[in-house]
Design a protein around this motif. Structure first.
Motif, PDB file in Angstrom:
ATOM      1  N   ALA A 128      -4.461  -1.249   8.213  1.00  0.00           N
ATOM      2  CA  ALA A 128      -4.729  -1.262   6.773  1.00  0.00           C
ATOM      3  C   ALA A 128      -4.198  -0.007   6.100  1.00  0.00           C
ATOM      4  O   ALA A 128      -3.607  -0.081   5.012  1.00  0.00           O
ATOM      5  CB  ALA A 128      -6.227  -1.413   6.526  1.00  0.00           C
ATOM      6  N   LEU A 129      -4.386   1.141   6.719  1.00  0.00           N
ATOM      7  CA  LEU A 129      -3.909   2.394   6.133  1.00  0.00           C
ATOM      8  C   LEU A 129      -2.383   2.456   6.063  1.00  0.00           C
ATOM      9  O   LEU A 129      -1.825   3.106   5.185  1.00  0.00           O
ATOM     10  CB  LEU A 129      -4.451   3.593   6.908  1.00  0.00           C
ATOM     11  CG  LEU A 129      -5.930   3.901   6.661  1.00  0.00           C
ATOM     12  CD1 LEU A 129      -6.415   4.973   7.623  1.00  0.00           C
ATOM     13  CD2 LEU A 129      -6.157   4.329   5.219  1.00  0.00           C
ATOM     14  N   THR A 136      -2.286   9.236  -3.479  1.00  0.00           N
ATOM     15  CA  THR A 136      -1.798  10.403  -2.732  1.00  0.00           C
ATOM     16  C   THR A 136      -2.501  10.503  -1.384  1.00  0.00           C
ATOM     17  O   THR A 136      -1.864  10.757  -0.360  1.00  0.00           O
ATOM     18  CB  THR A 136      -2.018  11.690  -3.552  1.00  0.00           C
ATOM     19  OG1 THR A 136      -1.323  11.557  -4.792  1.00  0.00           O
ATOM     20  CG2 THR A 136      -1.522  12.914  -2.804  1.00  0.00           C
ATOM     21  N   LEU A 137      -3.811  10.290  -1.388  1.00  0.00           N
ATOM     22  CA  LEU A 137      -4.580  10.324  -0.139  1.00  0.00           C
ATOM     23  C   LEU A 137      -4.091   9.245   0.827  1.00  0.00           C
ATOM     24  O   LEU A 137      -3.880   9.508   2.009  1.00  0.00           O
ATOM     25  CB  LEU A 137      -6.074  10.154  -0.421  1.00  0.00           C
ATOM     26  CG  LEU A 137      -6.981  10.102   0.803  1.00  0.00           C
ATOM     27  CD1 LEU A 137      -6.939  11.419   1.568  1.00  0.00           C
ATOM     28  CD2 LEU A 137      -8.409   9.787   0.381  1.00  0.00           C
ATOM     29  N   LEU A 166      -2.400   9.828   4.492  1.00  0.00           N
ATOM     30  CA  LEU A 166      -2.939   9.201   5.701  1.00  0.00           C
ATOM     31  C   LEU A 166      -1.872   8.374   6.413  1.00  0.00           C
ATOM     32  O   LEU A 166      -1.792   8.383   7.645  1.00  0.00           O
ATOM     33  CB  LEU A 166      -4.149   8.332   5.367  1.00  0.00           C
ATOM     34  CG  LEU A 166      -5.453   9.080   5.130  1.00  0.00           C
ATOM     35  CD1 LEU A 166      -6.520   8.133   4.587  1.00  0.00           C
ATOM     36  CD2 LEU A 166      -5.927   9.741   6.402  1.00  0.00           C
ATOM     37  N   ARG A 167      -1.046   7.648   5.655  1.00  0.00           N
ATOM     38  CA  ARG A 167       0.024   6.861   6.265  1.00  0.00           C
ATOM     39  C   ARG A 167       1.004   7.763   7.009  1.00  0.00           C
ATOM     40  O   ARG A 167       1.419   7.454   8.119  1.00  0.00           O
ATOM     41  CB  ARG A 167       0.772   6.060   5.200  1.00  0.00           C
ATOM     42  CG  ARG A 167       0.139   4.755   4.877  1.00  0.00           C
ATOM     43  CD  ARG A 167       1.030   3.907   3.980  1.00  0.00           C
ATOM     44  NE  ARG A 167       0.171   3.140   3.110  1.00  0.00           N
ATOM     45  CZ  ARG A 167      -0.040   3.392   1.818  1.00  0.00           C
ATOM     46  NH1 ARG A 167       0.604   4.353   1.216  1.00  0.00           N
ATOM     47  NH2 ARG A 167      -0.864   2.663   1.128  1.00  0.00           N
ATOM     48  N   GLU A 168       1.392   8.868   6.374  1.00  0.00           N
ATOM     49  CA  GLU A 168       2.310   9.810   7.019  1.00  0.00           C
ATOM     50  C   GLU A 168       1.693  10.391   8.286  1.00  0.00           C
ATOM     51  O   GLU A 168       2.357  10.519   9.314  1.00  0.00           O
ATOM     52  CB  GLU A 168       2.669  10.937   6.056  1.00  0.00           C
ATOM     53  CG  GLU A 168       3.573  10.513   4.925  1.00  0.00           C
ATOM     54  CD  GLU A 168       3.782  11.627   3.912  1.00  0.00           C
ATOM     55  OE1 GLU A 168       3.581  12.814   4.246  1.00  0.00           O
ATOM     56  OE2 GLU A 168       4.155  11.298   2.764  1.00  0.00           O
ATOM     57  N   PHE A 169       0.419  10.739   8.215  1.00  0.00           N
ATOM     58  CA  PHE A 169      -0.276  11.279   9.384  1.00  0.00           C
ATOM     59  C   PHE A 169      -0.288  10.267  10.519  1.00  0.00           C
ATOM     60  O   PHE A 169      -0.003  10.598  11.671  1.00  0.00           O
ATOM     61  CB  PHE A 169      -1.700  11.685   9.017  1.00  0.00           C
ATOM     62  CG  PHE A 169      -2.534  12.091  10.202  1.00  0.00           C
ATOM     63  CD1 PHE A 169      -2.345  13.321  10.819  1.00  0.00           C
ATOM     64  CD2 PHE A 169      -3.491  11.226  10.720  1.00  0.00           C
ATOM     65  CE1 PHE A 169      -3.102  13.691  11.919  1.00  0.00           C
ATOM     66  CE2 PHE A 169      -4.251  11.588  11.814  1.00  0.00           C
ATOM     67  CZ  PHE A 169      -4.061  12.821  12.419  1.00  0.00           C
ATOM     68  N   LEU A 170      -0.608   9.012  10.210  1.00  0.00           N
ATOM     69  CA  LEU A 170      -0.639   7.975  11.240  1.00  0.00           C
ATOM     70  C   LEU A 170       0.745   7.735  11.831  1.00  0.00           C
ATOM     71  O   LEU A 170       0.880   7.495  13.025  1.00  0.00           O
ATOM     72  CB  LEU A 170      -1.218   6.679  10.684  1.00  0.00           C
ATOM     73  CG  LEU A 170      -2.716   6.702  10.404  1.00  0.00           C
ATOM     74  CD1 LEU A 170      -3.144   5.420   9.690  1.00  0.00           C
ATOM     75  CD2 LEU A 170      -3.506   6.889  11.679  1.00  0.00           C
ATOM     76  N   ALA A 171       1.760   7.793  10.986  1.00  0.00           N
ATOM     77  CA  ALA A 171       3.127   7.601  11.489  1.00  0.00           C
ATOM     78  C   ALA A 171       3.495   8.722  12.457  1.00  0.00           C
ATOM     79  O   ALA A 171       4.077   8.481  13.517  1.00  0.00           O
ATOM     80  CB  ALA A 171       4.120   7.546  10.338  1.00  0.00           C
TER      81      ALA A 171
END
Length: 183
Positions: A108-109, A161-162, A166-171
């Motif tokens: 989902a994120l 933005t959050l 989070l998407r960048e962190f998960l990637a």
């Protein structure tokens, strides 16, 4: 070389813990389902084409399942949704195949759709797929009605933005290789 997410270790531990089976009272489950139906109908009412498509599927029953949770919905003649009776036979069964809550949250994120096994009425499945692809909740517009345009826009931008962070962190976490320095 395949890389493994650092979250897989945590997920493995969570799945092995002997957690008690959470059994909510029937009234609480029913009330939660009612609230979901109200939210879905609110979103559907913003899109006349979505309501027209559901009107064509009136009285069709959809069963959504994940693990031990299930949710039966019926398309109403008004082009909205309602809870189906427990004994209603589902015309379409949609089962989320990923058992892991953590994996579903990551999906989902990332903005992806969860993996779903679909069985039943092909036309109803096509209409549900159209709804999933085209109907979006404009949260900013709803917030603007309550708090005004500027605060709603600011809050919406902060949330976007959050989510992006989070998407960048998960990637990055998905491609993390232990022992290598981060760049």
């Amino acid at each position: 070389m395949t890389t493994q997410s650092p979250f897989s270790f945590l997920e493995g531990i969570l799945q092995k813990l002997p957690l008690p089976q959470l059994q909510l009272p029937t009234w609480a489950v029913h009330e939660a389902q009612r609230r979901v139906v109200l939210l879905l109908n609110h979103v559907l009412m913003q899109e006349p084409e979505a309501m027209a498509r559901l009107t064509r599927q009136k009285n069709q029953v959809m069963l959504v399942q994940w693990r031990s949770f299930n949710f039966k919905l019926v398309a109403t003649p008004a082009g909205l949704l309602d809870l189906a009776t427990p004994e209603a036979v589902a015309d379409l069964v949609m089962t989320m195949t990923d058992e892991s809550p953590l994996a579903l949250a990551q999906t989902a994120l990332r903005g992806d759709k969860p993996a779903v096994r679909i069985e039943g009425d092909v036309q109803l499945a096509a209409e549900v797929n159209w709804l999933v692809e085209h109907v979006r909740w404009d949260i900013e517009e709803d917030l603007a009605r309550v708090m005004g345009d500027v605060p709603a826009h600011t809050l919406s931008q902060m949330a976007k933005t959050l989510a992006s962070t989070l998407r960048e962190f998960l990637a990055k976490a998905a491609t993390f290789v232990p022992g290598q320095s981060a760049k």
